[in-house]
Enzyme design. Sequence first.
Site, PDB file in Angstrom:
ATOM      1  N   ASP B 326      35.549   4.581 -58.876  1.00 14.66           N
ATOM      2  CA  ASP B 326      35.122   3.567 -58.829  1.00 14.66           C
ATOM      3  C   ASP B 326      35.921   2.786 -58.102  1.00 14.66           C
ATOM      4  OD1 ASP B 326      32.371   2.298 -59.004  1.00 14.66           O
ATOM      5  OD2 ASP B 326      32.752   1.932 -61.282  1.00 14.66           O
ATOM      6  N   ASP B 363      30.526 -19.673 -59.524  1.00 18.41           N
ATOM      7  CA  ASP B 363      31.094 -18.193 -60.080  1.00 18.41           C
ATOM      8  C   ASP B 363      32.375 -18.177 -61.092  1.00 18.41           C
ATOM      9  OD1 ASP B 363      31.783 -15.660 -59.323  1.00 18.41           O
ATOM     10  OD2 ASP B 363      31.942 -15.869 -56.753  1.00 18.41           O
ATOM     11  N   SER B 395      23.083 -10.473 -57.409  1.00 15.35           N
ATOM     12  CA  SER B 395      22.674  -9.275 -58.138  1.00 15.35           C
ATOM     13  C   SER B 395      23.342  -8.401 -57.299  1.00 15.35           C
ATOM     14  CB  SER B 395      21.293  -9.300 -58.398  1.00 15.35           C
ATOM     15  OG  SER B 395      20.661  -9.813 -57.257  1.00 15.35           O
ATOM     16  N   ARG B 397      20.870  -6.443 -56.054  1.00 16.43           N
ATOM     17  CA  ARG B 397      20.049  -6.103 -54.757  1.00 16.43           C
ATOM     18  C   ARG B 397      20.148  -7.001 -53.668  1.00 16.43           C
ATOM     19  NH1 ARG B 397      18.223  -2.575 -55.675  1.00 16.43           N
ATOM     20  NH2 ARG B 397      17.892  -2.569 -57.911  1.00 16.43           N
ATOM     21  N   SER B 401      25.226 -14.382 -53.436  1.00 15.44           N
ATOM     22  CA  SER B 401      25.548 -15.439 -55.467  1.00 15.44           C
ATOM     23  C   SER B 401      25.673 -16.831 -53.970  1.00 15.44           C
ATOM     24  CB  SER B 401      26.603 -15.257 -56.017  1.00 15.44           C
ATOM     25  OG  SER B 401      27.617 -15.201 -56.061  1.00 15.44           O
ATOM     26  N   ASP B 536      32.287   1.531 -66.966  1.00 16.07           N
ATOM     27  CA  ASP B 536      32.231   0.665 -68.180  1.00 16.07           C
ATOM     28  C   ASP B 536      30.667  -0.087 -68.036  1.00 16.07           C
ATOM     29  OD1 ASP B 536      32.034  -0.858 -66.118  1.00 16.07           O
ATOM     30  OD2 ASP B 536      33.838  -1.910 -66.169  1.00 16.07           O
ATOM     31  N   ASP B 540      26.233   2.026 -65.963  1.00 16.47           N
ATOM     32  CA  ASP B 540      26.437   3.461 -64.955  1.00 16.47           C
ATOM     33  C   ASP B 540      26.804   4.542 -66.077  1.00 16.47           C
ATOM     34  OD1 ASP B 540      28.783   2.489 -63.823  1.00 16.47           O
ATOM     35  OD2 ASP B 540      30.068   2.528 -63.912  1.00 16.47           O
TER      36      ASP B 540
END
Lengths: 556, 698, 63
Positions: B326, B363, B395, B397, B401, B536, B540
């Site tokens: 990552d 956030d 998200s 998708r 945010s 993590d 995953d």
Amino acid sequence: MLPWLLAAALLAVVVLTAPVLGRHLYAVFDDRPQPAWDRWLTPLESGLLRWIGETGRPADSPWGYLLPLLISNALFGLVALALLVWQPTWLNPLGFGGLRWDLALHTTLSFLTNTDQQHLIPEQSLGNLAQLGAMQFLMFVSAATGLAVGFAVIRGFSGRPLGNFYRDLLRALSRVLIPASLLLALFLLVSGVPMTLASPLEITTLEGGQQWLPRGPIALFEAIKQLGENGGGFVSANAAHPYENPTLLTNLVSTWAMLIIPAATIDAFGRFVGNRRQSSLLLVLVFGLLIAGAVVAMAAEQAGNPLLSSWISGGNLQGKELRFGTGLTGLYATVTTGTMTGAVNGAIDAAMPLTILTALFNLFLQVVFGGQGTGMAYLLVFALLAVFLTGLMVGRTPEFLGRKVEKAQVVWASLVLLIHPLFVLIPAALTLAGGPSWAGISNPGSHGISQVVYEYASAAANNGSGLEGLGDGTPWWNLSASLSLLGGRYLPIAALVALADGVRRKPALEPSPGTLRTDTGLFTGVTAVVLVILGALTFFPVLALGPIAEALTLAS
Amino acid sequence: MPTSTRVLFPRMPRGPRQERRYLERPRQQGLLQRAIVEAFRKLDPRLAVANPVMFVVWCGTVLCLALTIEPRLLDAAAGARERGFNALISLTLLATLLFANFAEALAEGRGKAQADALRRTQARTQARRQLPDGSIELVDSSALRRGDVVLVQGGDVIPADGEVIAGVASVDESAITGESAPVLKEAGSDVAGSVTGGTRILSDQLTLRISADPGKGFIDRMIALVEGAERSKTPNEIALTVLLAVLTQVFLIAVATLSPVAGFLQKPPSVVTLVALLVALIPTTIGGLLSAIGIAGMDRVAQFNVIATSGRAVEACGDVNTLVLDKTGTITLGNRLAEEFLPVGGYSSAELAVVAYGASCFDQTPEGRSIVRLAEKLGAALPFEPASASGIDFSARTRMSGSDSADGIEFRKGAVDAIKGFVRSRGGVVPDQLDQCFEQVSRLGGTPLAVCRGAELYGVIYLKDIIKPGIRERFDQLRRMGIRTVMLTGDNPITAGVIAREAGVDDFIAEATPEDKIAVIQQEQKLGKLVAMTGDGSNDAPALAQANVGVAMNSGTQAAKEAANMVDLDSDPTKLIDIVTIGKQLLITRGALTTFSIANDIAKYFAILPALFAGVGLQALNVMRLASPQSAILSAMVFNALIIPALVPLALKGVKFRPLSAEQLLRRNLLVYGAGGVVAPFIGIKLIDLAIGALRLI
Amino acid sequence: MMTRLLHIRFWLPLLIVAGTLVLAPLFRSAQPPLQSYALALLLCCTAAISVYLFAVIAQPEKF
């Protein structure tokens, strides 16, 4: 000097001709487009395959390849055995009777396993029918079996299906062995080798005595004997006899004929895996070992026995044909033991200890070209073991030709290492424990050990030559050597085919900077060292007690 | 007892590699004592039979001991004066066995000590189990089963592994991580939702659903792993065992048949000398150290605070072809910080800052907070009353945010194309300038976040990514080892490309979704490659399971830890590179010692064979000019025994791995262990021979 | 696995003893009785080790 030049020229010719035959072998065994001259064979082959009910589809398991091999070899053997046990009178001008069962068994197995160890005197026990129908027939099919196995293993290592045994056997015969033998026979015929079915020639010698000169269809016999790495003589004097090997030229051509198919097989291997650098380096490796051996043997023979040097000059002339001389006999001995041919143009028993050491070492290694087809396979096994031993040192699961070397590969490869200790050392120890008189050993000291060890090594390596002072015509020798013949032929073949089948099923990996490349000079050197160490370590004790002790005693 | 276990897994120290100490070593003396006792206990034939090479030595020792007691046992003509020599050979053989056992016991010792300490944390506790009707009963922690629901309160030891289903609490996890700062655990959170049995809850209360049966929890697995109870041979070890067994078999036959062969020359060697020859030839050096190498390898992994589920996984690390990483947290520092506001469409920086503040006030990610900080620095104020507004979570998708204020105004920030879509869906227009800003930020290697207020696009936030210092060198090392690195990132292709170039990764997948991870792994595996990855999040887990080597972060979810074959207690993704090195070291050590062992045989032959057959004319082979036949054989045996303890440090520490190409590595190691293995015994045996002569042992 | 092992444990010593009895007379000519039995036993044990090594080669996982 002349022998050295001739030897160098000969090896140069082998190097030059190997790629030509290599390309042909590749075409034959990888079903490449055929040259015009043998295209007409295709319908013949498919007809024959249909006749025995074979589809010609490649085997999908090791057994699928091995079973036809074992069945067909058993059938070939039974036919030959029957011919030897009940020798008919047809084509048998001197009316020889059948052989004793143990001798017949040993002779059959010996020719069936491409060994051609002879515990009999052929010209005094075999008629032409037996020579043609049993001996020469087995010479062709055993060489073809070896080639088939060799190419099945090569196919496996290059990721192809193993192939179909019957098809391989047929194509090895029709497109390689028969045409090549016919060509070589023609040359031998021109050089003066007989090719006749007539009865032996009765002559009156200069002293007025009567002598029978054995004749027969020798030219073709001789051709397949050399090309197929069989080595069994039509007469017991083998290639030292003027009818088998009349001139210096036939001697050189015969030496070339022993080397050419194995050398071409290595070349074809490179074409199969698409890496001719790899095959060239393997060729360099094998030629290196051959040349090292040849130098030792030729020098030893030319130097002769130091204890006799004050009386005789000109090297070790005992057991030599003066037509060939000491040097070329040393070369022939190296090539014949290296290639598992076993033909001889002089008596190895009478050779210098260092020549015998070279010969024994060749028999133990089995890769200084090695047997027809199988030599290439053994070479791959040793390369695989070298990869495994040293490959770990680069911090990766070792890979050979892009395929991982794991447990199954190590098991099959190392089984090949076990064959010789099992089938050479154990029977040799048993025989030597029996004592010289019981075993027919003609020398009490270290040379006696060499004789016994050589006999079994020759049988297990499917070579066929021998230190012939040994009285080896007894049931013990026939039966115990038969065991070594079988063990040294079919167990490795089974292990090799299983190995190749396992290898071909592995995914091929792209090389990365982290993978150990096998097509480098460094790795070739490593393989050579692994070969010599693994071969030498196992047999160093017996070699030390045999030829090395003899050589050191002579030198001191 | 957290204090006693703290020493086991201290937080991985930072600083130059050679100065780091991962483990406070268990007291050396205790380890040695334990190993010596174990070495004798391992002489038990039922244990000895597990190691083929050493078992043959074991049999030889028994035979030689018998011949020491009665030298005429096998040959009536032998004299009693051979007893002294037989006794010396027996002693060296016994020493060989004990040294090999000692090496293994020493390697096991450290793991056992760690396991003992861990076991102490497993004190039985009482747990409050909640029954389906809501009542609470007190049960022993060992009676808990998977699926049970328990309550834990401040001061309790958590009875078993579980998922938090209600409550918020701080938990002291130092027992397993060595990290003394408490960790916040709360329900519903991906990362903070799982607790481990044996850790201690400090305050408040949690309701847990137990996720592991007794004896199967994380600590139990850790104990089994460090103790080596579940140790089974790795594929390479198995292949090597086969080869060693074959070599042993070959030499057994070669030596056993020697007696009749030499007998033919009327010079049969004595049985003790034949046993000596056999033991000298069979690969005792690698045979004696093979299992120690494997155990020590696992131990080294544990010292990096990584728990591997099997030696197989560690070994597979050495074979990894592709590393899937990552970007965030591995290649770049986890926290991207807002650097600049780039307004578009005629808005000013200040206006943009206000909208960005509004979109980020809920956030809590570091990025979000850095945006707030930057906005405050520019003097922006929140455009709505936070109490009445509601936050919209990010998200995968929607890829954005923000917040909805009480009067229905939507403040959004997110991936540029996601925001574009959002603005268009609200009927707004996207100014052309946006694409320029997007490119400008991307070319700097930053992440552009578009900001909008309803249908109006205000501009772009430049989030600066900071590549970890030194990461480029590590990727260069990996490349030289033949390992390809693939970076996965949710960033747009331009940003990803810039980061990839700067960090020096070989390939990258931009705008990656969790499914892409699996796809990448499968695609590589289809080519026969071994893939390693770190992860993590619970999304995953499938990719971790699919990868050949999956390293889960300890901070990760239970699902990720279950699916992985390694868990990194420090949650440091770059550690994968260290584990790869350990895996390679493991293989190199095995290969090097095997080569060394076999190469030794050459010298041993030259020492023993001329001595064995004195009267046969092999004196010329005595190239070392050893004093007498008996001294020659004894010297070879003593060398054979001493080389094992001499190589124990190498076996335990591993051959030093250098990130070189295969060819260079091979040449180096061949020179050191191959050529060294040929030469060393010639010198060693000669020296021992001189010493034996000086001591008048024979 | 356990029954298998028991099996080998049962027949291997038997084989060694039987082999010793069969082989001992072979050494009778050169050695007195005790030594000939000991030599025969040594031979059988060597063979047994060889069998054990073959077992390791065939199934290395079990060792």
